[in-house]
Design a protein around this motif. Structure first.
Motif: not given
Length: 462
Positions: A369-372, A376-383
């Motif tokens: 949760t704190f490292v991965v 990756v989340a900002p990139i996926l959410l920007a998609m």
């Protein structure tokens, strides 16, 4: 420079596999690679100047206050014999039917998950309480261990889950970063309450699948899930009335769960305030059960302190790691990798879920949760992915990795408390049907995201 960031990530995984403490491994490897970057002029030391403000943000974060309060609530309920009374009541209700003890374990595991939110505590508690009973009553060791491991991991997805609290905080920050990348300013963020609401329907579906499996076993393999004689239990535990035993075992924890989760979903309280209500309610229940002793209170406070300190030390180490990772250009490397991937957002999501699933074998959900997730989340959410749906998919994926042999954490927890007559291969065999059920649910959520987003839209209009 970007490949130095990738090498740093690989080194952290290797160091963790060697058994070094997570928080210090993250911080130590990050500082070593920051030093290498400064010497080779591939890293700007100015990135580290942002660390104090990040740590102050952690200290000042009201949402994270829910972590010690929910941990205290779960630990107090664990010590106050709530699970033991619930299991007795459920066994009296369902034990007379084939597979009834399995259904009882599932329902008690669900209620413990909604009370504690900690996978390890639930698996160990259910293993100590129910596994000897199931084996004594003639239940198959594989089925018994499988149902205990599976229901124990429900604490990962059923609110109020510690995993969802931490994911909510991380995804909120990731959502804001994604909006900045898209040039959008929206003051709304992803709250823990949103994730709690999104997790309700998938959690109930998963419980329904487990119960359906118990019924299927009763039909097709009745010898593995025999009915039991509940008269002995009635005589031993019911003083006067079975109804009274069932009601006194069920109503208090149900009231507490309703007060905590209901106050969050209906908007009467924030998750932090509801966690305070839950902690106080757990104290009252312990007092009512006459378990609020000095010894129990000390044990609960020690457990809360250790778990909370571990979570926040990992968060500090992960903050330093993410700063150095970005300073070395790791974020640009990951973004470029996703943009060049065939399949667009679907391909990117598949790869992220696969990586998280595999990392779940060697890392706890807190480290992932704190490292991965922040990477990756900002990139996926920007998609264009829905943040609530993404959070529930990650949580359910991590829950599946908890069960998967040979490294699933739930398997280790149960192996530690199970009798020596139960082999490790029987535990592995027992969890396979439940892994398949969880993967089917992941597929269903991917096809029908409305299973996650319907309730948050209904409650919050999101």
């Amino acid at each position: 420079m970007e490949y130095l960031a990738l090498l740093m990530f690989v080194c952290v995984c290797l160091v963790l596999l060697l058994g070094f403490p997570v928080a210090f491994s993250l911080a130590g490897v990050a500082l070593i690679f920051a030093g290498i970057g400064v010497v080779t002029e591939l890293f700007d030391a100015a990135f580290l100047q942002a660390l104090p403000s990040r740590l102050y943000g952690v200290i000042n974060n009201q949402t994270l206050l829910a972590v010690p309060l929910f941990v205290f609530m779960g630990a107090m309920l664990e010590r106050s014999k709530i699970a033991e009374n619930l299991l007795t009541a459920m066994t009296i209700l369902f034990g007379r039917f084939r597979g009834g003890l399995g259904i009882s374990v599932t329902l008690v595991g669900m209620m413990l998950a909604a009370s504690t939110g900690i996978v390890g505590a639930t698996v160990v508690t259910m293993g100590l309480l129910s596994l000897p009973t199931m084996l004594k009553r003639g239940y198959s060791p594989s089925f018994s261990t499988g149902i205990i491991c599976a229901t124990g991991t429900l604490g990962q997805i059923i609110p109020p889950s510690i995993a969802l609290v931490l994911l909510g905080d991380v995804l909120s920050s990731a959502y804001q970063q994604a909006q900045l990348k898209m040039g959008i300013f929206n003051p709304e963020t992803v709250s823990v309450g949103d994730l709690f609401a999104g997790a309700v329907v998938p959690g109930l579906i998963l419980v329904g699948l487990y119960i359906a499996y118990c019924i299927g076993m009763a039909i097709f393999k009745p010898q593995d899930v025999p009915s039991i004689d509940v008269e002995e239990l009635k005589q031993e535990h019911a003083q006067g009335s079975v109804v009274r035993l069932v009601l006194t075992a069920l109503i208090p924890p149900l009231l507490l769960m309703t007060a905590v989760l209901g106050s969050i979903l209906l908007g009467f309280a924030t998750p932090t305030e509801a966690a305070g209500v839950g902690a106080m309610g757990a104290l009252i229940l312990a007092m009512w059960q006459r378990q609020l002793t000095r010894e129990n209170l000390k044990a609960v406070m020690d457990s809360t302190l250790k778990i909370t300190a571990m979570v926040f030390m990992i968060l500090i180490g992960a903050s330093l790691f993410s700063l150095v990772f970005r300073g070395l250009g790791g974020e640009e490397l990951v973004t470029g990798f996703f943009e060049q991937m065939p399949g667009g957002v679907v391909g990117a999501m598949f790869v992220v879920m696969l990586v998280i699933f595999l990392l779940g074998f060697i890392l706890d959900f807190i480290e992932i949760t704190f490292v991965v997730v922040p990477i990756v989340a900002p990139i996926l959410l920007a998609m264009g992915l829905d943040p609530i749906w993404l959070g529930i998919m990650i949580a359910l994926n991590l829950q599946t990795s908890f069960l998967t042999p040979p490294f699933g954490f739930a398997l280790f927890y149960l192996r530690g408390v199970a009798s020596k007559t139960v082999s490790t291969m029987q535990i592995y065999k027992g969890v396979v049907p439940f892994i398949i059920m969880q993967l089917l649910l992941l597929g269903a959520l991917a096809i029908w995201p409305e299973l996650v987003t319907w309730l948050p839209e209904l409650i919050y209009g999101k």
